[in-house]
Design a protein around this motif. Structure first.
Motif, PDB file in Angstrom:
ATOM      1  N   ALA A  18       0.840  -1.206   0.000  1.00  0.00           N
ATOM      2  CA  ALA A  18       0.000   0.000   0.000  1.00  0.00           C
ATOM      3  C   ALA A  18       0.868   1.247   0.000  1.00  0.00           C
ATOM      4  O   ALA A  18       0.611   2.196  -0.733  1.00  0.00           O
ATOM      5  CB  ALA A  18      -0.940  -0.007   1.198  1.00  0.00           C
ATOM      6  N   SER A  19       1.912   1.250   0.842  1.00  0.00           N
ATOM      7  CA  SER A  19       2.852   2.369   0.868  1.00  0.00           C
ATOM      8  C   SER A  19       4.113   1.919   1.593  1.00  0.00           C
ATOM      9  O   SER A  19       4.079   1.022   2.432  1.00  0.00           O
ATOM     10  CB  SER A  19       2.255   3.605   1.549  1.00  0.00           C
ATOM     11  OG  SER A  19       2.050   3.354   2.920  1.00  0.00           O
ATOM     12  N   LEU A  20       5.209   2.573   1.259  1.00  0.00           N
ATOM     13  CA  LEU A  20       6.494   2.258   1.884  1.00  0.00           C
ATOM     14  C   LEU A  20       6.677   3.184   3.087  1.00  0.00           C
ATOM     15  O   LEU A  20       6.871   4.383   2.926  1.00  0.00           O
ATOM     16  CB  LEU A  20       7.630   2.444   0.879  1.00  0.00           C
ATOM     17  CG  LEU A  20       9.036   2.190   1.403  1.00  0.00           C
ATOM     18  CD1 LEU A  20       9.178   0.762   1.919  1.00  0.00           C
ATOM     19  CD2 LEU A  20      10.061   2.439   0.300  1.00  0.00           C
ATOM     20  N   ASP A  21       6.561   2.616   4.259  1.00  0.00           N
ATOM     21  CA  ASP A  21       6.741   3.362   5.504  1.00  0.00           C
ATOM     22  C   ASP A  21       7.969   2.792   6.202  1.00  0.00           C
ATOM     23  O   ASP A  21       7.903   1.710   6.797  1.00  0.00           O
ATOM     24  CB  ASP A  21       5.499   3.225   6.401  1.00  0.00           C
ATOM     25  CG  ASP A  21       4.231   3.717   5.728  1.00  0.00           C
ATOM     26  OD1 ASP A  21       4.297   4.791   5.100  1.00  0.00           O
ATOM     27  OD2 ASP A  21       3.199   3.033   5.815  1.00  0.00           O
ATOM     28  N   LEU A  93       9.658  -3.003  -4.743  1.00  0.00           N
ATOM     29  CA  LEU A  93       8.475  -2.658  -3.969  1.00  0.00           C
ATOM     30  C   LEU A  93       7.616  -1.747  -4.831  1.00  0.00           C
ATOM     31  O   LEU A  93       8.066  -0.685  -5.276  1.00  0.00           O
ATOM     32  CB  LEU A  93       8.871  -1.954  -2.673  1.00  0.00           C
ATOM     33  CG  LEU A  93       9.811  -2.751  -1.758  1.00  0.00           C
ATOM     34  CD1 LEU A  93      10.245  -1.911  -0.579  1.00  0.00           C
ATOM     35  CD2 LEU A  93       9.149  -4.037  -1.297  1.00  0.00           C
ATOM     36  N   ALA A  94       6.385  -2.187  -5.110  1.00  0.00           N
ATOM     37  CA  ALA A  94       5.491  -1.450  -6.008  1.00  0.00           C
ATOM     38  C   ALA A  94       4.303  -0.916  -5.225  1.00  0.00           C
ATOM     39  O   ALA A  94       3.578  -1.685  -4.583  1.00  0.00           O
ATOM     40  CB  ALA A  94       5.019  -2.360  -7.134  1.00  0.00           C
ATOM     41  N   GLU A  95       4.116   0.401  -5.294  1.00  0.00           N
ATOM     42  CA  GLU A  95       3.000   1.047  -4.610  1.00  0.00           C
ATOM     43  C   GLU A  95       1.891   1.337  -5.624  1.00  0.00           C
ATOM     44  O   GLU A  95       2.155   1.491  -6.816  1.00  0.00           O
ATOM     45  CB  GLU A  95       3.487   2.327  -3.938  1.00  0.00           C
ATOM     46  CG  GLU A  95       4.544   2.047  -2.856  1.00  0.00           C
ATOM     47  CD  GLU A  95       5.104   3.309  -2.234  1.00  0.00           C
ATOM     48  OE1 GLU A  95       4.333   3.999  -1.527  1.00  0.00           O
ATOM     49  OE2 GLU A  95       6.293   3.599  -2.473  1.00  0.00           O
ATOM     50  N   PRO A  96       0.634   1.424  -5.166  1.00  0.00           N
ATOM     51  CA  PRO A  96      -0.495   1.625  -6.079  1.00  0.00           C
ATOM     52  C   PRO A  96      -0.393   2.884  -6.943  1.00  0.00           C
ATOM     53  O   PRO A  96      -0.925   2.907  -8.049  1.00  0.00           O
ATOM     54  CB  PRO A  96      -1.711   1.727  -5.144  1.00  0.00           C
ATOM     55  CG  PRO A  96      -1.300   1.015  -3.906  1.00  0.00           C
ATOM     56  CD  PRO A  96       0.190   1.240  -3.781  1.00  0.00           C
ATOM     57  N   ASP A  97       0.296   3.926  -6.467  1.00  0.00           N
ATOM     58  CA  ASP A  97       0.410   5.155  -7.255  1.00  0.00           C
ATOM     59  C   ASP A  97       1.481   5.069  -8.345  1.00  0.00           C
ATOM     60  O   ASP A  97       1.746   6.034  -9.049  1.00  0.00           O
ATOM     61  CB  ASP A  97       0.675   6.360  -6.351  1.00  0.00           C
ATOM     62  CG  ASP A  97       2.055   6.322  -5.697  1.00  0.00           C
ATOM     63  OD1 ASP A  97       2.815   5.349  -5.897  1.00  0.00           O
ATOM     64  OD2 ASP A  97       2.380   7.295  -4.979  1.00  0.00           O
ATOM     65  N   GLY A  98       2.095   3.888  -8.483  1.00  0.00           N
ATOM     66  CA  GLY A  98       3.109   3.690  -9.508  1.00  0.00           C
ATOM     67  C   GLY A  98       4.536   3.893  -9.022  1.00  0.00           C
ATOM     68  O   GLY A  98       5.486   3.682  -9.781  1.00  0.00           O
ATOM     69  N   THR A  99       4.703   4.292  -7.763  1.00  0.00           N
ATOM     70  CA  THR A  99       6.044   4.462  -7.217  1.00  0.00           C
ATOM     71  C   THR A  99       6.709   3.095  -7.088  1.00  0.00           C
ATOM     72  O   THR A  99       6.132   2.156  -6.529  1.00  0.00           O
ATOM     73  CB  THR A  99       6.005   5.153  -5.838  1.00  0.00           C
ATOM     74  OG1 THR A  99       5.386   6.425  -5.986  1.00  0.00           O
ATOM     75  CG2 THR A  99       7.404   5.311  -5.268  1.00  0.00           C
ATOM     76  N   ILE A 100       7.914   2.994  -7.610  1.00  0.00           N
ATOM     77  CA  ILE A 100       8.684   1.756  -7.587  1.00  0.00           C
ATOM     78  C   ILE A 100       9.974   2.001  -6.816  1.00  0.00           C
ATOM     79  O   ILE A 100      10.693   2.953  -7.092  1.00  0.00           O
ATOM     80  CB  ILE A 100       9.030   1.289  -9.023  1.00  0.00           C
ATOM     81  CG1 ILE A 100       7.766   1.062  -9.844  1.00  0.00           C
ATOM     82  CG2 ILE A 100       9.935   0.073  -9.011  1.00  0.00           C
ATOM     83  CD1 ILE A 100       6.910  -0.095  -9.385  1.00  0.00           C
TER      84      ILE A 100
END
Length: 176
Positions: A18-21, A93-100
């Protein structure tokens, strides 16, 4: 036929989050494991487009055996070269907003003897090939001029060569 050479192949694990925290426990939404390395990916793309290809793949350790199994399951024509080190693993690591976010291991060193065996394997497999595509990053301790030396050796045998790499390895290959 196109023959590909990947000196630094990999197992590529992609994990959807979901997100990289940083510092948090993150639960993955999905995960996938794929064979990788630039030359391997060239052969996989050629296979997907029904173009004859054969991949020369050095492999080592459990990761290397898993890489070879995955490629065989895809039906990839390959010649494998066992090496003493361990094939690298990479994590995306792939986030839903396209951040890789990518974490790529360096790979394992190849000895001069292993590099000679790999080059001999390419030459033996290249009798049916129109081109050899040598691509990807270099493993640690492999000299930056290795692609240049391979270009000269393959071209000397009458084989067309394409190189896809970067930095000093590319500059050296261009000179060859």
């Amino acid at each position: 036929m196109i023959l590909t050479l990947t000196l630094n192949p990999s197992l590529d694990r992609t994990i959807e989050i979901a997100s990289l925290d940083r510092g948090a426990v993150i639960r993955a939404a999905a995960a996938r494991l794929d064979p990788g390395g630039k030359g391997v990916n060239v052969s996989r793309a050629l296979l997907a487009n029904a173009v004859a290809s054969r991949a020369v793949v050095p492999f080592g350790g459990d990761e290397g055996r898993q890489l070879v199994r995955l490629l065989a399951l895809e039906g990839l024509d390959m010649v494998t070269v066992p090496v003493t080190g361990t094939t690298r693993s990479n994590v995306t690591l792939a986030e839903p907003d396209g951040t890789i976010t990518k974490i790529n291991e360096p790979g394992t060193a190849l000895s001069p003897g292993e590099l000679d065996t790999i080059a001999d394997t390419v030459l033996a497999a290249a009798h049916e090939a129109d081109w050899v595509v040598a691509s990807g990053s270099l493993p640690p301790e492999v000299p930056a001029d290795v692609y240049a030396r391979l270009c000269r050796r393959f071209a000397g045998a009458g084989i067309h060569v394409a190189v896809d790499t970067s930095g000093p390895a590319l500059a050296s290959a261009l000179a060859a």
